[in-house]
Design a protein around this motif. Structure first.
Motif, PDB file in Angstrom:
ATOM      1  N   UNK A  77       0.872  -1.208  -0.127  1.00 11.10           N
ATOM      2  CA  UNK A  77      -0.019   0.143   0.060  1.00 11.10           C
ATOM      3  C   UNK A  77       0.787   1.159  -0.172  1.00 11.10           C
ATOM      4  N   UNK A  78       0.743   2.243  -1.193  1.00 14.03           N
ATOM      5  CA  UNK A  78       1.589   3.307  -1.176  1.00 14.03           C
ATOM      6  C   UNK A  78       0.693   4.464  -0.921  1.00 14.03           C
ATOM      7  N   UNK A  79       1.047   5.198   0.278  1.00 13.34           N
ATOM      8  CA  UNK A  79       0.001   6.493   0.514  1.00 13.34           C
ATOM      9  C   UNK A  79       0.778   7.854   0.392  1.00 13.34           C
ATOM     10  N   UNK A  80       0.597   8.770  -0.372  1.00 17.88           N
ATOM     11  CA  UNK A  80       1.168   9.946  -0.694  1.00 17.88           C
ATOM     12  C   UNK A  80       0.708  11.004  -0.100  1.00 17.88           C
ATOM     13  N   UNK A  81       1.572  12.009   0.105  1.00 15.65           N
ATOM     14  CA  UNK A  81       0.965  13.308   0.618  1.00 15.65           C
ATOM     15  C   UNK A  81       0.723  12.949   2.163  1.00 15.65           C
ATOM     16  N   UNK A  82       1.113  12.411   2.895  1.00 13.96           N
ATOM     17  CA  UNK A  82       1.026  12.013   4.280  1.00 13.96           C
ATOM     18  C   UNK A  82       0.952  13.308   5.057  1.00 13.96           C
ATOM     19  N   UNK A  83       1.571  14.416   4.559  1.00 11.66           N
ATOM     20  CA  UNK A  83       1.412  15.550   5.376  1.00 11.66           C
ATOM     21  C   UNK A  83       0.112  16.039   5.576  1.00 11.66           C
ATOM     22  N   UNK A  84      -0.868  15.784   4.738  1.00 12.40           N
ATOM     23  CA  UNK A  84      -2.207  16.230   4.573  1.00 12.40           C
ATOM     24  C   UNK A  84      -2.908  15.676   5.777  1.00 12.40           C
ATOM     25  N   UNK A  85      -2.534  14.884   6.560  1.00 11.96           N
ATOM     26  CA  UNK A  85      -3.078  14.657   7.918  1.00 11.96           C
ATOM     27  C   UNK A  85      -2.687  15.135   8.711  1.00 11.96           C
ATOM     28  N   UNK A  86      -1.419  15.712   8.837  1.00 15.14           N
ATOM     29  CA  UNK A  86      -1.039  16.715  10.115  1.00 15.14           C
ATOM     30  C   UNK A  86      -1.337  18.046  10.283  1.00 15.14           C
ATOM     31  N   UNK A  87      -1.301  18.617  11.324  1.00 15.72           N
ATOM     32  CA  UNK A  87      -2.054  19.930  11.416  1.00 15.72           C
ATOM     33  C   UNK A  87      -0.971  20.909  11.345  1.00 15.72           C
ATOM     34  N   UNK A  88      -1.232  21.950  10.228  1.00 17.52           N
ATOM     35  CA  UNK A  88      -0.548  23.015   9.926  1.00 17.52           C
ATOM     36  C   UNK A  88      -0.240  24.068  10.980  1.00 17.52           C
ATOM     37  N   UNK A  89       0.773  24.929  11.013  1.00 14.13           N
ATOM     38  CA  UNK A  89       0.678  25.877  12.104  1.00 14.13           C
ATOM     39  C   UNK A  89       1.274  25.460  13.437  1.00 14.13           C
ATOM     40  N   UNK A  90       1.429  24.065  13.686  1.00 15.40           N
ATOM     41  CA  UNK A  90       1.989  23.587  14.781  1.00 15.40           C
ATOM     42  C   UNK A  90       3.174  22.659  14.714  1.00 15.40           C
ATOM     43  N   UNK A  91       4.063  22.438  15.639  1.00 11.86           N
ATOM     44  CA  UNK A  91       5.271  21.421  15.323  1.00 11.86           C
ATOM     45  C   UNK A  91       4.678  20.122  14.922  1.00 11.86           C
ATOM     46  N   UNK A  92       5.786  19.604  14.104  1.00 15.30           N
ATOM     47  CA  UNK A  92       5.464  18.360  13.370  1.00 15.30           C
ATOM     48  C   UNK A  92       4.882  17.094  14.122  1.00 15.30           C
ATOM     49  N   UNK A  93       3.980  16.252  13.509  1.00 13.01           N
ATOM     50  CA  UNK A  93       3.562  15.382  14.398  1.00 13.01           C
ATOM     51  C   UNK A  93       2.295  15.193  15.036  1.00 13.01           C
ATOM     52  N   UNK A  94       1.299  16.530  14.838  1.00 12.94           N
ATOM     53  CA  UNK A  94       0.156  16.529  15.421  1.00 12.94           C
ATOM     54  C   UNK A  94      -1.077  16.398  14.349  1.00 12.94           C
ATOM     55  N   UNK A  95      -1.677  15.342  14.673  1.00 11.96           N
ATOM     56  CA  UNK A  95      -2.682  15.052  13.783  1.00 11.96           C
ATOM     57  C   UNK A  95      -3.929  15.976  13.541  1.00 11.96           C
ATOM     58  N   UNK A  96      -4.456  16.080  12.333  1.00 13.68           N
ATOM     59  CA  UNK A  96      -5.785  16.927  12.040  1.00 13.68           C
ATOM     60  C   UNK A  96      -6.651  16.124  13.097  1.00 13.68           C
ATOM     61  N   UNK A  97      -8.000  16.700  13.582  1.00 19.34           N
ATOM     62  CA  UNK A  97      -8.989  15.993  14.379  1.00 19.34           C
ATOM     63  C   UNK A  97      -9.628  14.838  13.474  1.00 19.34           C
ATOM     64  N   UNK A  98      -9.683  15.171  12.072  1.00 23.06           N
ATOM     65  CA  UNK A  98     -10.177  14.099  11.408  1.00 23.06           C
ATOM     66  C   UNK A  98      -9.288  12.895  10.971  1.00 23.06           C
ATOM     67  N   UNK A  99      -8.034  12.697  11.608  1.00 20.61           N
ATOM     68  CA  UNK A  99      -7.160  11.899  11.329  1.00 20.61           C
ATOM     69  C   UNK A  99      -6.481  11.547  12.741  1.00 20.61           C
ATOM     70  N   UNK A 100      -7.174  11.797  13.850  1.00 25.81           N
ATOM     71  CA  UNK A 100      -6.621  11.784  15.394  1.00 25.81           C
ATOM     72  C   UNK A 100      -6.142  10.327  15.655  1.00 25.81           C
ATOM     73  N   UNK A 101      -6.918   9.262  14.896  1.00 19.66           N
ATOM     74  CA  UNK A 101      -6.408   7.910  15.470  1.00 19.66           C
ATOM     75  C   UNK A 101      -5.552   7.387  14.604  1.00 19.66           C
TER      76      UNK A 101
END
Length: 470
Positions: free
Chosen positions: A236-260
């Motif tokens: 399984x190849x999943x591109x653009x993983x950064x789209x699941x992370x919250x912009x404007x914060x330190x790296x590694x914090x997921x968007x609420x839609x991807x919190x799990x």
């Protein structure tokens, strides 16, 4: 199919062939390999040497290869046994059977012992379902990624890695490298799919699409994504993983839609299966470093530039003055996308003369500025402030000289540096006795132009003096 059944079958086969049962170490090794354990982990559990485990494993692979009539090794043991079980069905426990009656797509097929290998091949071909619909098209792939390509192939095919992340600034060629990887190793997988995270508004949509594809019409009720990763060998190849992370914060914090999402990645990395998930991202997924520290079968690859690749780009663009190419390549950090943009500019404005272009002292960004802006806007306020300060320094080798604002504690400062490293914004050099933090010329120039904390342009001494006098 569980490991106990495999061990029992191997024990019966060993008894029939040699008159002896599997010994305890052989059973432990077979179980460990089936559960994707590393040889070192098996050795530690059994209190023996890793070399002894490897020796026993090699003997087992040779023994199983003769019975299954295909080369068996650590990376394909599960897939080989699954094919064998399908081909032999209910007769698996009786190694004296010489004929196999299989109902395949409504047709009754009868194979004797000599036809078993052909049957396995037919079943294997019918099992393979690869969806290449979403794989980006490239007219031409550059050949100078051999080292990275071989590393990825080794992790996937030899180490049976569960999750791999390839990350770095946009334009480095992550997607191109992944498409080349797919072309070379697709035949090893029963299921193959490529998706972009941009397609899915939330994690549930992503997992639903994945399970629907992997199930191929099977009942999906009460079956998780992990169940399908175990029952088929999937890539399984999943591109653009950064789209699941919250912009404007330190790296590694997921968007609420991807919190799990983090928990899902941890489950995939820690559970036994024979599949691989490849994540392509601007930023390193936060769970991968944790899984690597646990010695799980997970890896990260920071994709950087290549001088050979950069030189080929400039040559294809027909630029002049090859003796000046290296300076141009270093100015633009060997980034293939940036160099393509600048090479087009040099052709347009300077008739291909690199010397004339370099005669302008200030670094020219052009359309590269639009690319960097997309990355820059994802940064937190503290990251932008630190970049603004670093942009006016040659390099930093003593973290104690960094400004105390806007970082109320050393931990916040280190977290900011760590986040910028995961985004590929800060490079490190070990050429001297001390660690040096540096910015690539393009990042440095952009940060100097767009930094929003002008007081950080001054020296740390000036800043501390102001703080003391205030």
């Amino acid at each position: 199919m569980d490991v106990e059944k495999i061990v029992d079958w191997a024990d019966e086969l060993m008894l029939a062939k040699t008159g002896s049962h599997l010994n305890n170490l052989e059973q432990v090794v077979l179980t460990g390999v089936w559960n994707n354990q590393r040889y070192r982990e098996i050795a530690e559990e059994y209190h023996c040497t890793e070399a002894n485990v490897k020796r026993v494993a090699g003997e087992l692979y040779k023994f199983l290869s003769e019975e299954l009539e295909e080369k068996v090794n650590k990376s394909n043991l599960r897939a080989a046994m699954q094919r064998y079980y399908i081909a032999n069905d209910a007769h698996i426990s009786n190694s004296n059977h010489v004929s196999y009656n299989i109902n395949l797509c409504g047709e009754q097929l009868n194979f004797d012992e000599t036809g078993k290998k052909e049957l396995n091949s037919i079943i294997n071909q019918r099992e393979k379902i690869h969806d290449r619909t979403h794989i980006p098209k490239y007219d031409r792939l550059y050949p100078h990624r051999t080292e990275e390509l071989n590393t990825l192939k080794h992790w996937i095919l030899n180490e049976n890695s569960a999750i791999i992340s390839v990350y770095g600034l946009s334009g480095m060629g992550k997607t191109a490298l992944a498409t080349q990887l797919v072309d070379e190793i697709a035949a090893h997988f029963d299921r193959l799919i490529w998706y972009s995270h941009r397609t899915f508004p939330h994690l549930n949509a992503l997992t639903t699409h994945l399970t629907q594809f992997l199930s191929q019409g099977e009942a999906t009720e009460h079956r998780s994504l992990l169940d399908y990763l175990r029952s088929h060998r999937c890539f399984i190849i999943l591109d653009d993983f950064q789209e699941t992370l919250t912009p404007g914060e330190l790296v590694g914090r997921y968007l609420p839609e991807y919190q799990n999402y983090g928990k899902l990645l941890q489950d995939i990395g820690r559970s036994p299966h024979n599949s691989c998930v490849l994540l392509l991202s601007w930023e390193q997924p936060p769970e991968i470093a944790t899984l690597e520290a646990e010695n799980r079968p997970c890896h990260s690859l920071l994709l950087s530039g290549s001088i050979e690749l950069a030189q080929e780009i400039l040559q294809n663009r027909g630029l002049n003055d090859p003796e000046q190419w290296l300076e141009l390549i270093n100015r633009y950090s060997q980034n293939p996308s940036w160099l393509n943009i600048i090479a087009a500019t040099i052709q347009d404005l300077f008739n291909g003369s690199v010397v004339q272009f370099l005669s302008y002292s200030q670094l020219f960004l052009g359309d590269i500025e639009l690319i960097i802006r997309d990355h820059y806007e994802r940064l937190s306020a503290s990251e932008k402030s630190l970049l603004s300060y670093l942009a006016h320094q040659e390099y930093i080798s003593d973290l104690s000289n960094l400004p105390s604002e806007p970082f109320p504690s050393d931990l916040n400062l280190l977290a900011t540096i760590y986040s910028l490293r995961k985004r590929g914004f800060i490079q490190k050099s070990l050429d001297s006795k001390h660690l040096q933090l540096i910015l690539e010329p393009v990042i440095k120039h952009y940060s100097a132009l767009h930094g929003n904390d002008k007081h950080l342009e001054r020296s740390p001494v000036e800043i501390k003096d102001d703080q003391r006098n205030s």
